[in-house]
Design a protein around this motif. Structure first.
Motif, PDB file in Angstrom:
ATOM      1  N   GLY A 118       0.808  -1.201  -0.020  1.00  9.69           N
ATOM      2  CA  GLY A 118      -0.043  -0.115   0.203  1.00  9.69           C
ATOM      3  C   GLY A 118       0.918   1.318   0.243  1.00  9.69           C
ATOM      4  N   HIS A 119       2.102   1.348  -0.349  1.00  7.40           N
ATOM      5  CA  HIS A 119       2.972   2.257  -0.422  1.00  7.40           C
ATOM      6  C   HIS A 119       3.866   2.247  -1.598  1.00  7.40           C
ATOM      7  CE1 HIS A 119       5.944   5.263   0.629  1.00  7.40           C
ATOM      8  NE2 HIS A 119       7.097   4.428   0.843  1.00  7.40           N
ATOM      9  N   GLY A 120       3.808   3.522  -2.641  1.00 10.80           N
ATOM     10  CA  GLY A 120       4.305   3.374  -3.854  1.00 10.80           C
ATOM     11  C   GLY A 120       5.875   3.267  -3.583  1.00 10.80           C
ATOM     12  N   GLY A 121       6.564   3.706  -2.673  1.00 10.86           N
ATOM     13  CA  GLY A 121       7.965   3.589  -2.342  1.00 10.86           C
ATOM     14  C   GLY A 121       8.319   2.350  -2.170  1.00 10.86           C
ATOM     15  N   ASN A 122       7.778   1.285  -1.777  1.00 11.19           N
ATOM     16  CA  ASN A 122       7.906  -0.269  -1.528  1.00 11.19           C
ATOM     17  C   ASN A 122       7.687  -1.060  -3.194  1.00 11.19           C
ATOM     18  OD1 ASN A 122       8.072   0.244   1.093  1.00 11.19           O
ATOM     19  ND2 ASN A 122       5.981  -0.371   1.572  1.00 11.19           N
ATOM     20  N   ALA A 123       7.178  -0.498  -4.035  1.00  7.43           N
ATOM     21  CA  ALA A 123       6.837  -1.317  -5.087  1.00  7.43           C
ATOM     22  C   ALA A 123       7.863  -2.226  -5.674  1.00  7.43           C
ATOM     23  CB  ALA A 123       5.976  -0.189  -6.131  1.00  7.43           C
ATOM     24  N   GLU A 124       9.037  -1.675  -6.015  1.00  5.75           N
ATOM     25  CA  GLU A 124      10.011  -2.408  -6.397  1.00  5.75           C
ATOM     26  C   GLU A 124      10.518  -3.350  -5.749  1.00  5.75           C
ATOM     27  OE1 GLU A 124      10.110   1.029  -6.722  1.00  5.75           O
ATOM     28  OE2 GLU A 124       9.523   1.414  -8.773  1.00  5.75           O
ATOM     29  N   ALA A 125      10.728  -2.973  -4.296  1.00  4.58           N
ATOM     30  CA  ALA A 125      11.110  -3.950  -3.269  1.00  4.58           C
ATOM     31  C   ALA A 125      10.351  -5.173  -3.176  1.00  4.58           C
ATOM     32  CB  ALA A 125      11.584  -3.312  -2.126  1.00  4.58           C
ATOM     33  N   ILE A 126       9.038  -4.855  -3.318  1.00  6.40           N
ATOM     34  CA  ILE A 126       7.873  -5.943  -3.112  1.00  6.40           C
ATOM     35  C   ILE A 126       8.052  -7.014  -4.041  1.00  6.40           C
ATOM     36  CG2 ILE A 126       5.477  -6.668  -3.254  1.00  6.40           C
ATOM     37  CD1 ILE A 126       6.108  -5.239  -0.430  1.00  6.40           C
ATOM     38  N   GLY A 127       8.426  -6.620  -5.313  1.00  9.83           N
ATOM     39  CA  GLY A 127       8.428  -7.670  -6.496  1.00  9.83           C
ATOM     40  C   GLY A 127       9.544  -8.337  -6.323  1.00  9.83           C
TER      41      GLY A 127
END
Length: 256
Positions: A118-127
């Motif tokens: 739910g946070h844009g700054g996490n997006a790449e790290a989540i992948g």
């Protein structure tokens, strides 16, 4: 009495029963950070947790066993630090935190995990986490930022912008619906910023995090001035309904 959907409300034996039933575990991941002059710092926590829970309710109604962990409330928010009110982790700590959560879930016998970001700054790290954790633990791990996963559910309900941004029409509306005390209505006239966090000429495939101080004087990306609690209720329902449809696909979990 039906079993609760929230891991923290279950006994240990009930959690293990969910594992035996091949329940999907949804792990909401968020951030504690500035959200402009009008919106609480816990916005991503509130929205990430509720999107996950509402999605789980719809999955259960459709026959899929599912439970939701508490929100991972810290994330990668260095780009918001200049405004204050923000807690951030570095990348190695963030990945270690997700490793510990998903590793614990896997050790209890669960075979399916969804990292619901739910946070844009996490997006790449989540992948990255979803890929590496699936390989390490030998289970199915999916990861997505909820508004990237179901953009078609969001766009038709917005008036001032094409998608969910930051402290914007969409986020403000959903917080207003879920936790009205998290919105400062008297500050809404100030709650407007650029229409993108990208500079002119920066294509979507070119990744570069920059301080929000460089992007927005208010800390907002988008336009919250058309937000309403009624719109927030519609957005939450549409997002959760579509997300449940996506996650209910048996092919996603290798079951067909």
């Amino acid at each position: 009495m039906p079993r609760a959907l929230e891991w923290m409300k279950l006994t240990a034996a009930e959690v293990q029963q969910a594992a035996a039933e091949n329940a999907l575990v949804i792990v909401p991941v968020a951030s504690l950070e500035q959200h402009g002059p009008h919106l609480c710092t816990g916005t991503d926590i509130i929205l990430g947790g509720n999107v996950a829970l509402e999605t789980a309710k719809r999955l259960e109604a459709g026959g899929m066993p599912v439970i939701v962990t508490p929100v991972v409330w810290t994330g990668l928010a260095e780009h918001h630090m200049a405004f204050g009110g923000t807690v951030t982790l570095d990348s190695s700590v963030f990945q270690a935190l997700l490793h510990g959560v998903v590793g614990s879930v896997a050790r209890h016998g669960f075979q399916r995990v969804m990292l619901m970001n739910g946070h844009g700054g996490n997006a790449e790290a989540i992948g990255t986490a979803a890929t590496e954790l699936a390989v390490e633990f030998g289970i199915r791990v999916a990861g997505a930022t909820y508004w990237h996963m179901v953009p078609e559910a969001i766009a038709p309900l917005l008036e001032a912008q094409p998608t969910l941004m930051h402290a914007c029409e969409a986020e403000t509306s959903m917080v207003w619906h879920l936790m009205p005390e998290g919105v400062r209505p008297d500050r809404l006239p100030e709650a407007v910023g650029p229409k993108s966090s990208r500079v002119e000429g920066q294509p979507p495939g070119l990744l570069m995090r920059r301080s929000f101080r460089e992007i927005s004087e208010t800390g907002v990306v988008g336009d919250a001035r058309t937000a309403s609690a009624e719109k927030g209720a519609k957005l939450l329902d549409a997002i959760a309904t579509r997300a449940a449809e996506v996650l209910a696909n048996p092919r996603l979990w290798g079951e067909e």
